[in-house]
Design a protein around this motif. Structure first.
Motif, PDB file in Angstrom:
ATOM      1  N   GLY A  23       0.788  -1.222   0.000  1.00 26.36           N
ATOM      2  CA  GLY A  23       0.000   0.000   0.000  1.00 26.36           C
ATOM      3  C   GLY A  23       0.824   1.279   0.000  1.00 26.36           C
ATOM      4  N   ILE A  24       0.213   2.370   0.441  1.00 24.99           N
ATOM      5  CA  ILE A  24       0.861   3.685   0.465  1.00 24.99           C
ATOM      6  C   ILE A  24       2.065   3.669   1.408  1.00 24.99           C
ATOM      7  CG2 ILE A  24       0.569   6.107   1.089  1.00 24.99           C
ATOM      8  CD1 ILE A  24      -2.339   5.895   0.236  1.00 24.99           C
ATOM      9  N   GLY A  25       3.223   4.036   0.885  1.00 20.31           N
ATOM     10  CA  GLY A  25       4.434   4.096   1.701  1.00 20.31           C
ATOM     11  C   GLY A  25       4.905   2.749   2.225  1.00 20.31           C
ATOM     12  N   ILE A  26       4.313   1.676   1.718  1.00 25.79           N
ATOM     13  CA  ILE A  26       4.600   0.314   2.199  1.00 25.79           C
ATOM     14  C   ILE A  26       4.444   0.247   3.726  1.00 25.79           C
ATOM     15  CG2 ILE A  26       6.087  -1.689   1.806  1.00 25.79           C
ATOM     16  CD1 ILE A  26       7.738  -0.163  -0.097  1.00 25.79           C
ATOM     17  N   GLY A 111      -1.542   2.596   5.221  1.00 26.24           N
ATOM     18  CA  GLY A 111      -1.086   3.975   5.095  1.00 26.24           C
ATOM     19  C   GLY A 111      -2.185   4.860   4.547  1.00 26.24           C
ATOM     20  N   LEU A 112      -2.154   6.120   4.928  1.00 20.97           N
ATOM     21  CA  LEU A 112      -3.147   7.103   4.487  1.00 20.97           C
ATOM     22  C   LEU A 112      -2.423   8.228   3.761  1.00 20.97           C
ATOM     23  CD1 LEU A 112      -6.198   7.724   4.659  1.00 20.97           C
ATOM     24  CD2 LEU A 112      -5.754   8.893   6.815  1.00 20.97           C
ATOM     25  N   GLY A 147     -16.310   9.441   3.261  1.00 19.09           N
ATOM     26  CA  GLY A 147     -15.978   9.750   1.882  1.00 19.09           C
ATOM     27  C   GLY A 147     -14.628   9.210   1.460  1.00 19.09           C
ATOM     28  N   LEU A 148     -13.723   8.986   2.426  1.00 17.24           N
ATOM     29  CA  LEU A 148     -12.428   8.381   2.125  1.00 17.24           C
ATOM     30  C   LEU A 148     -12.570   6.854   2.136  1.00 17.24           C
ATOM     31  CD1 LEU A 148     -10.009  10.647   4.186  1.00 17.24           C
ATOM     32  CD2 LEU A 148     -10.735  10.872   1.808  1.00 17.24           C
ATOM     33  N   GLN A 149     -11.695   6.179   1.435  1.00 19.97           N
ATOM     34  CA  GLN A 149     -11.847   4.738   1.253  1.00 19.97           C
ATOM     35  C   GLN A 149     -10.560   3.975   1.566  1.00 19.97           C
ATOM     36  OE1 GLN A 149     -12.961   4.872  -2.896  1.00 19.97           O
ATOM     37  NE2 GLN A 149     -15.148   4.742  -2.421  1.00 19.97           N
ATOM     38  N   ILE A 150     -10.743   2.763   2.043  1.00 21.33           N
ATOM     39  CA  ILE A 150      -9.646   1.806   2.166  1.00 21.33           C
ATOM     40  C   ILE A 150      -9.746   0.879   0.963  1.00 21.33           C
ATOM     41  CG2 ILE A 150      -8.706  -0.095   3.546  1.00 21.33           C
ATOM     42  CD1 ILE A 150      -9.909   1.220   6.004  1.00 21.33           C
ATOM     43  N   VAL A 151      -8.616   0.617   0.316  1.00 24.59           N
ATOM     44  CA  VAL A 151      -8.638  -0.220  -0.882  1.00 24.59           C
ATOM     45  C   VAL A 151      -7.638  -1.366  -0.742  1.00 24.59           C
ATOM     46  CG1 VAL A 151      -9.349   1.697  -2.361  1.00 24.59           C
ATOM     47  CG2 VAL A 151      -6.929   1.216  -2.065  1.00 24.59           C
ATOM     48  N   ALA A 175       1.071   8.994   5.348  1.00 25.19           N
ATOM     49  CA  ALA A 175       2.343   8.643   4.723  1.00 25.19           C
ATOM     50  C   ALA A 175       2.617   9.542   3.523  1.00 25.19           C
ATOM     51  CB  ALA A 175       2.321   7.177   4.291  1.00 25.19           C
ATOM     52  N   ASP A 176       3.879   9.727   3.242  1.00 30.52           N
ATOM     53  CA  ASP A 176       4.324  10.554   2.119  1.00 30.52           C
ATOM     54  C   ASP A 176       4.184   9.757   0.825  1.00 30.52           C
ATOM     55  OD1 ASP A 176       5.620  12.122   0.268  1.00 30.52           O
ATOM     56  OD2 ASP A 176       7.256  12.682   1.603  1.00 30.52           O
ATOM     57  N   VAL A 177       3.250  10.153  -0.036  1.00 30.97           N
ATOM     58  CA  VAL A 177       2.989   9.403  -1.266  1.00 30.97           C
ATOM     59  C   VAL A 177       4.052   9.646  -2.332  1.00 30.97           C
ATOM     60  CG1 VAL A 177       0.505   9.365  -0.877  1.00 30.97           C
ATOM     61  CG2 VAL A 177       1.510  11.235  -2.189  1.00 30.97           C
TER      62      VAL A 177
END
Length: 238
Positions: A23-26, A111-112, A147-151, A175-177
């Motif tokens: 995912g985001i930022g591992i 990560g978000l 409104g935000l989602q987990i994928v 996390a820093d994308v």
């Protein structure tokens, strides 16, 4: 798809299941892998079509999806990712296995997107209805905004826990994308987990890794700037 969960060393007195994905930022993988670094490998998760990769870590063979045990914590480290075609069945099998083995709770790391960060908050959480009903700790963290989602695999896993009426929580540090990995965000997640469940984990290693990565990025940026200046200077003599 058939998913085989094999335990080859008995585990007792476990309470908390943990796992995370790239995912985001591992972040999810880094957090889980870091917690598991001094733990004992007690089993594996196998399926046809898993990545045909193994490697050496220290003095042992590093397999695809390893089950580890550390005192009250048992978890799964997905060392090489999960084949896209297997994600649904994999998540369903893991959730069912956790519920059937009577863990008290499951903690999932992800990560978000850091661009969504508000003020000084470091993370958000999501939890199942059973988690809230059981009165398990949340550390007074804010729930993920509507409104935000987990994928990805994390979405499947938390949805299966909800379906099974099992207490589970997702810890989502910002996390820093722009970076391939964000060990600092992973350290935030592990610190939060450590305090939430009174399970001490020294995150200085993750923070050191974050500092080293920052230096590497800064050095790479400096070299690119120098190269750009040299190229610009050379054009003046054409």
């Amino acid at each position: 798809m058939k998913i085989d969960i094999k335990i080859f060393k008995p585990v007792e007195n476990y309470e908390i299941f943990i796992t995370g994905f790239a995912g985001i930022g591992i972040v999810g993988h880094l957090a889980t892998k870091y917690i598991a670094r001094n733990c004992e490998v007690v089993g594996v998760v196998r399926y046809r079509g898993e990545p045909p990769i193994v490697s050496i870590e220290g003095d042992r063979l590093l397999l695809q999806n390893e089950i580890f045990s550390c005192c009250r914590v048992v978890g799964i480290v997905n060392n090489y990712g999960i084949h896209e075609a297997a994600v649904y069945d994999y998540a369903r099998a893991v959730a069912s296995w956790v519920a059937a083995n009577e863990f008290k709770t499951a903690v999932l790391f992800g990560g978000l997107d850091g661009r969504l960060k508000r003020d000084d908050e470091q993370l958000r959480i999501v939890y199942t209805s059973a988690y809230k009903r059981a009165g398990l700790p949340t550390g007074d963290a804010k729930v993920l905004e509507q409104g935000l989602q987990i994928v990805g695999p994390l979405a499947y896993l938390i949805s299966f826990f909800e379906e099974l009426d099992f207490p589970a929580i997702v810890i989502l540090p910002y996390a820093d994308v722009t970076r391939p990995a964000d060990p600092y965000a992973a350290s935030v997640a592990v610190d939060f987990f450590s305090k939430l469940y009174n399970f001490h984990v020294d995150t200085s290693g993750l923070r050191q890794l974050a500092e080293e990565l920052e230096r590497e990025i800064e050095e790479a940026r400096r070299r690119l700037e120098e190269q750009a200046r040299r190229e610009e200077t050379s054009k003046l003599y054409i």
